[in-house]
Write a protein that holds these residues in place. Structure first.
Motif, PDB file in Angstrom:
ATOM      1  N   ASP A 104       1.169  -1.288   0.139  1.00 33.14           N
ATOM      2  CA  ASP A 104      -0.031   0.296   0.143  1.00 33.14           C
ATOM      3  C   ASP A 104       0.937   1.446  -0.019  1.00 33.14           C
ATOM      4  O   ASP A 104       1.748   1.320   1.257  1.00 33.14           O
ATOM      5  CB  ASP A 104      -1.002  -0.024   1.387  1.00 33.14           C
ATOM      6  N   CYS A 105       0.459   2.489  -0.672  1.00 28.61           N
ATOM      7  CA  CYS A 105       1.426   3.435  -1.199  1.00 28.61           C
ATOM      8  C   CYS A 105       0.298   4.667  -1.156  1.00 28.61           C
ATOM      9  O   CYS A 105      -0.027   4.953  -2.243  1.00 28.61           O
ATOM     10  CB  CYS A 105       2.185   3.587  -1.708  1.00 28.61           C
ATOM     11  N   GLY A 106      -0.301   5.031  -0.308  1.00 34.11           N
ATOM     12  CA  GLY A 106      -1.568   6.236  -0.936  1.00 34.11           C
ATOM     13  C   GLY A 106      -1.010   7.621  -0.388  1.00 34.11           C
ATOM     14  O   GLY A 106      -0.130   7.774   0.884  1.00 34.11           O
ATOM     15  N   LEU A 107      -1.044   8.575  -1.216  1.00 34.07           N
ATOM     16  CA  LEU A 107      -0.260   9.922  -0.977  1.00 34.07           C
ATOM     17  C   LEU A 107      -1.005  11.031  -0.850  1.00 34.07           C
ATOM     18  O   LEU A 107      -2.201  10.761  -1.256  1.00 34.07           O
ATOM     19  CB  LEU A 107       1.084  10.470  -1.893  1.00 34.07           C
ATOM     20  N   PHE A 108      -1.214  11.603   0.583  1.00 32.84           N
ATOM     21  CA  PHE A 108      -2.049  12.166   0.704  1.00 32.84           C
ATOM     22  C   PHE A 108      -0.875  14.042   1.466  1.00 32.84           C
ATOM     23  O   PHE A 108      -0.119  14.157   1.887  1.00 32.84           O
ATOM     24  CB  PHE A 108      -2.563  12.338   2.303  1.00 32.84           C
ATOM     25  N   TRP A 109      -1.564  14.914   0.433  1.00 34.49           N
ATOM     26  CA  TRP A 109      -0.739  16.107   0.480  1.00 34.49           C
ATOM     27  C   TRP A 109      -1.486  17.511   1.528  1.00 34.49           C
ATOM     28  O   TRP A 109      -2.787  17.091   1.419  1.00 34.49           O
ATOM     29  CB  TRP A 109      -0.711  17.075  -0.095  1.00 34.49           C
ATOM     30  N   THR A 110      -1.425  18.147   2.451  1.00 32.30           N
ATOM     31  CA  THR A 110      -2.426  19.403   2.469  1.00 32.30           C
ATOM     32  C   THR A 110      -1.655  20.414   2.637  1.00 32.30           C
ATOM     33  O   THR A 110      -0.690  20.678   3.303  1.00 32.30           O
ATOM     34  CB  THR A 110      -2.743  18.972   4.002  1.00 32.30           C
ATOM     35  N   ARG A 111      -2.466  21.355   2.413  1.00 39.68           N
ATOM     36  CA  ARG A 111      -1.599  23.057   2.788  1.00 39.68           C
ATOM     37  C   ARG A 111      -1.481  23.197   3.716  1.00 39.68           C
ATOM     38  O   ARG A 111      -1.395  24.309   4.555  1.00 39.68           O
ATOM     39  CB  ARG A 111      -2.322  23.918   1.744  1.00 39.68           C
ATOM     40  N   ASP A 112      -2.675  22.887   5.075  1.00 37.50           N
ATOM     41  CA  ASP A 112      -2.811  22.614   5.963  1.00 37.50           C
ATOM     42  C   ASP A 112      -3.062  22.096   6.834  1.00 37.50           C
ATOM     43  O   ASP A 112      -3.721  21.755   7.227  1.00 37.50           O
ATOM     44  CB  ASP A 112      -4.160  23.585   6.170  1.00 37.50           C
ATOM     45  N   ARG A 113      -1.469  22.155   7.406  1.00 36.17           N
ATOM     46  CA  ARG A 113      -1.132  20.910   8.832  1.00 36.17           C
ATOM     47  C   ARG A 113      -1.555  21.243   9.635  1.00 36.17           C
ATOM     48  O   ARG A 113      -1.835  20.341  10.269  1.00 36.17           O
ATOM     49  CB  ARG A 113       0.483  21.270   8.440  1.00 36.17           C
ATOM     50  N   ALA A 114      -1.580  22.514   9.773  1.00 34.45           N
ATOM     51  CA  ALA A 114      -2.640  23.125  11.507  1.00 34.45           C
ATOM     52  C   ALA A 114      -3.149  22.276  11.986  1.00 34.45           C
ATOM     53  O   ALA A 114      -3.513  21.798  13.261  1.00 34.45           O
ATOM     54  CB  ALA A 114      -2.107  24.429  11.675  1.00 34.45           C
ATOM     55  N   SER A 115      -4.186  22.215  10.558  1.00 36.24           N
ATOM     56  CA  SER A 115      -5.810  21.874  10.972  1.00 36.24           C
ATOM     57  C   SER A 115      -5.446  19.987  11.126  1.00 36.24           C
ATOM     58  O   SER A 115      -6.327  19.675  11.577  1.00 36.24           O
ATOM     59  CB  SER A 115      -6.171  22.385   9.732  1.00 36.24           C
ATOM     60  N   LEU A 116      -4.835  19.663   9.861  1.00 36.79           N
ATOM     61  CA  LEU A 116      -4.340  18.230  10.481  1.00 36.79           C
ATOM     62  C   LEU A 116      -4.540  17.318  11.958  1.00 36.79           C
ATOM     63  O   LEU A 116      -4.935  16.378  12.796  1.00 36.79           O
ATOM     64  CB  LEU A 116      -3.860  17.885   8.896  1.00 36.79           C
ATOM     65  N   LEU A 117      -2.968  18.695  12.537  1.00 36.16           N
ATOM     66  CA  LEU A 117      -2.471  18.190  13.394  1.00 36.16           C
ATOM     67  C   LEU A 117      -3.413  18.841  14.974  1.00 36.16           C
ATOM     68  O   LEU A 117      -3.755  16.895  16.122  1.00 36.16           O
ATOM     69  CB  LEU A 117      -1.355  19.360  13.770  1.00 36.16           C
ATOM     70  N   ARG A 118      -4.166  19.233  14.203  1.00 38.32           N
ATOM     71  CA  ARG A 118      -5.441  19.600  15.703  1.00 38.32           C
ATOM     72  C   ARG A 118      -6.213  17.739  15.828  1.00 38.32           C
ATOM     73  O   ARG A 118      -6.389  17.635  16.714  1.00 38.32           O
ATOM     74  CB  ARG A 118      -6.394  21.276  15.700  1.00 38.32           C
ATOM     75  N   ALA A 119      -6.178  18.199  14.457  1.00 41.64           N
ATOM     76  CA  ALA A 119      -7.319  16.929  14.281  1.00 41.64           C
ATOM     77  C   ALA A 119      -7.216  15.748  15.107  1.00 41.64           C
ATOM     78  O   ALA A 119      -7.868  14.913  15.546  1.00 41.64           O
ATOM     79  CB  ALA A 119      -8.472  16.195  12.948  1.00 41.64           C
ATOM     80  N   MET A 120      -5.845  14.970  14.946  1.00 40.65           N
ATOM     81  CA  MET A 120      -5.122  13.508  14.795  1.00 40.65           C
ATOM     82  C   MET A 120      -4.828  13.562  15.817  1.00 40.65           C
ATOM     83  O   MET A 120      -4.034  12.588  16.460  1.00 40.65           O
ATOM     84  CB  MET A 120      -4.531  13.691  13.464  1.00 40.65           C
ATOM     85  N   SER A 121      -4.023  14.851  17.062  1.00 36.67           N
ATOM     86  CA  SER A 121      -3.135  14.784  17.888  1.00 36.67           C
ATOM     87  C   SER A 121      -2.798  14.574  18.909  1.00 36.67           C
ATOM     88  O   SER A 121      -4.687  15.702  19.837  1.00 36.67           O
ATOM     89  CB  SER A 121      -2.310  15.698  17.755  1.00 36.67           C
ATOM     90  N   VAL A 122      -2.859  13.589  19.476  1.00 37.94           N
ATOM     91  CA  VAL A 122      -2.885  12.893  20.616  1.00 37.94           C
ATOM     92  C   VAL A 122      -1.356  12.804  21.679  1.00 37.94           C
ATOM     93  O   VAL A 122      -1.457  11.637  21.154  1.00 37.94           O
ATOM     94  CB  VAL A 122      -4.241  12.723  21.061  1.00 37.94           C
ATOM     95  N   THR A 123      -1.197  13.289  22.967  1.00 38.21           N
ATOM     96  CA  THR A 123       0.606  12.747  23.015  1.00 38.21           C
ATOM     97  C   THR A 123       0.057  11.984  24.695  1.00 38.21           C
ATOM     98  O   THR A 123       0.430  12.582  25.819  1.00 38.21           O
ATOM     99  CB  THR A 123       0.765  14.345  22.897  1.00 38.21           C
ATOM    100  N   PRO A 124       0.079  11.198  24.612  1.00 39.23           N
ATOM    101  CA  PRO A 124       0.475  10.579  26.117  1.00 39.23           C
ATOM    102  C   PRO A 124       1.832  10.377  26.800  1.00 39.23           C
ATOM    103  O   PRO A 124       2.590  10.520  26.271  1.00 39.23           O
ATOM    104  CB  PRO A 124      -0.327   8.690  26.388  1.00 39.23           C
ATOM    105  N   GLU A 125       1.643   9.662  27.546  1.00 41.99           N
ATOM    106  CA  GLU A 125       3.065  10.531  28.736  1.00 41.99           C
ATOM    107  C   GLU A 125       4.592  10.371  27.712  1.00 41.99           C
ATOM    108  O   GLU A 125       5.284   9.921  27.290  1.00 41.99           O
ATOM    109  CB  GLU A 125       3.400  10.592  29.508  1.00 41.99           C
ATOM    110  N   TYR A 126       3.867   8.281  27.865  1.00 46.00           N
ATOM    111  CA  TYR A 126       4.638   7.462  27.111  1.00 46.00           C
ATOM    112  C   TYR A 126       5.035   7.544  26.027  1.00 46.00           C
ATOM    113  O   TYR A 126       5.946   6.965  24.957  1.00 46.00           O
ATOM    114  CB  TYR A 126       4.093   6.165  26.967  1.00 46.00           C
TER     115      TYR A 126
END
Ligand SMILES: Cc1ncc(COP(=O)(O)O)c(C=O)c1O
Length: 492
Positions: free
Chosen positions: A324-346
């Motif tokens: 599998d190799c599907g490429l995805f680009w966005t001009r708006d990295r910040a919105s993507l990160l806000r939607a997907m980012s969660v940081t546990p201590e580990y």
């Protein structure tokens, strides 16, 4: 008695590994020479493979020779040969030498590239290769990682790309983009795609909680298409207006460049203008057609990308990089990160905390990720852009040849404009005759076509010939036409 797990020694691994690479090379040679023992479409009946497998795992480890012998005995009869030169179904799923070696190396390194720190090379190579590809297909500079605000990532599939786009789009809308609860439809987020869009858009809306099921037309609007099966932009505009008036929140439009059924092309620029006016995210799904943009003459594929928020295509279809190799680009990295980012201590580490690096876990649904960039890097370096262009151009040439033969035979018609490597054609007969034609062609074992149903009167039951296999050459396309003609004579 021993509890040792019995690893393969390095010597054994070398020996079996070399033999396996030999086996794959011979398999490809057999496919190239049309070995009749390898019918393109598997002739296996339901349950036949499973019946040869024991119900439980072996208690004691087995000899490699015995295991591998079962590949021939059990697995191969149940394989549809996607790499056969006579495979014309769906869209292609190219494998190639450099890509398979990249896959092998990725498995051997066995790294997990979820964070930059878990293997800096896995992240930095991916970032650079995605910039290479964005430049190679002519995407605007805002989609490159060097822009600082955009960038690309390898997803497993185009389906994941559209889901990720939808989640970013919803986040960008703020609280309004979230699903309203309660008995009223007011406030609900809405996404839009044409009736010809891939089912993955509806599925993404279901997963994202934007629509309740495949038939929910409140959260997921299907925009009608024009005579060329392209999205009707006026209808889209009116739908968005209606939703806004009804208190709903338009979140994202997915435009398709190269639809699955017929490679229809939505008017991306005009759709982008509507999206800008309404503050709606535009995602472009060019899963198949995107590969063609490596050629200057097919740059229309990226037309309108300057108005898109995200854009995706699959090198695992037509660009010599195995699934599998599907490429995805966005001009708006910040919105993507806000939607997907969660940081546990580990997962915390100094590089991530300093914001100095890309952590691709925040650009995708899963945490873990394989080192997929290796295979794409190998492919781009082995073939060069020149080689990739030659691959695409030859298939477009062959598809045009086939189209010409179909058009010259009055028993047949071409039912959708051929833009790249896909020819949609049918007998000028009823659907039943076309279905019989497809089945009889596939039964020869030499070719494999799939079908679609295009809106009547344009076509009804339609055969699809997608030229794009790594090994597919002119003789294979000519053989396919001989088979179609021969079968048509027999059944008409
Ligand atoms: C236009 C389009 N979008 C999306 C997809 C889904 O691709 P994937 O299997 O990568 O999710 C396809 C598959 O053929 C497609 O043709």
């Amino acid at each position: 008695m021993t509890n040792a797990p019995g690893h393969m020694s390095s010597e054994e691994f070398r020996r079996h590994g070399h033999a396996l690479v030999d086996w794959i090379a011979s398999y490809w040679e057999r496919l190239a020479s049309h070995d009749p023992a390898l019918p393109v479409l598997s002739r296996s009946k339901p349950g036949e493979v499973a019946a040869k497998l024991p119900g439980s795992a072996p208690e004691h480890g087995e000899a490699w020779e015995a295991i591998f012998a079962d590949v021939e005995r059990i697995v191969m009869p149940g394989i549809t040969h996607w790499q056969a030169p006579g495979f014309f179904g769906f869209f292609p799923a190219n494998a190639s030498g450099p890509a398979v070696l990249g896959e092998l190396l990725s498995a051997g390194l066995g790294v997990q590239g979820m964070l930059w720190t878990t293997s800096p090379a896995a992240t930095e190579l991916e970032t650079r290769v995605l910039d290479w590809m964005a430049r190679a297909i002519g995407l605007p500079g805002e989609f490159l990682s060097v822009s600082g605000t955009g960038g690309g990532v390898i997803q497993g599939t185009a389906s994941e790309a559209v889901l990720v786009a939808m989640l970013a789009a919803r986040k960008k809308k703020g609280p309004q983009g979230q699903r309203a609860t309660g008995p009223h439809e007011g406030g609900r987020p809405v996404v839009y795609a044409s009736t010809q869009a891939h089912s993955s858009v509806v599925k993404a809306a279901m997963i994202a909680g934007i629509c309740d099921g495949p038939e929910d037309r409140v959260g997921m609007r299907l925009v009608p298409t024009d005579d060329a099966l392209a999205m009707d932009v006026g209808a889209l505009d009116r739908m968005i207006d209606g939703d806004v008036a009804g208190g709903r929140t338009p979140v994202m439009v997915c435009a398709t460049v190269g639809t699955t059924s017929s490679t229809a092309v939505d008017p991306v620029r005009a759709i982008g203008e509507v999206c800008r006016r309404h503050g709606v995210w535009l995602h472009v799904d060019a899963a198949y057609a995107g590969a063609a943009a490596v050629c200057e003459e097919f740059r229309w594929v990226v037309e309108g990308a300057e108005l898109a928020d995200s854009w995706s295509f699959n090198p695992h279809k037509w660009l010599l990089t195995n699934f599998d190799c599907g490429l995805f680009w966005t001009r708006d990295r910040a919105s993507l990160l806000r939607a997907m980012s969660v940081t546990p201590e580990y997962l915390r580490n100094a590089a991530s905390d300093a914001g100095a690096v890309i952590d691709y876990r925040d650009w995708q649904v899963p945490l873990g990720r394989r080192f997929r960039a290796l295979k794409l890097w190998f492919v781009m370096r082995h073939y060069g852009l020149e080689g990739l262009r030659a691959h695409v151009r030859e298939h477009v040439r062959l598809a045009a040849l086939f189209e010409g033969w179909v058009r010259a035979d009055e028993r047949f018609e071409v039912v959708a404009e051929r833009r790249l490597g896909l020819v949609c054609f049918r007998l000028r007969g009823d659907d039943g005759a076309n279905k019989r034609l497809l089945e009889a062609c596939n039964a020869t074992g030499r070719v494999f076509f799939t079908h679609t149903v295009l809106p009547v009167p344009r076509g009804g039951y339609t055969l699809r010939l997608a030229v794009g296999g790594t090994m597919t050459a002119e003789e294979d396309v000519a053989a396919a036409w001989r088979i179609v003609r021969g079968v048509a004579e027999a059944i008409c």
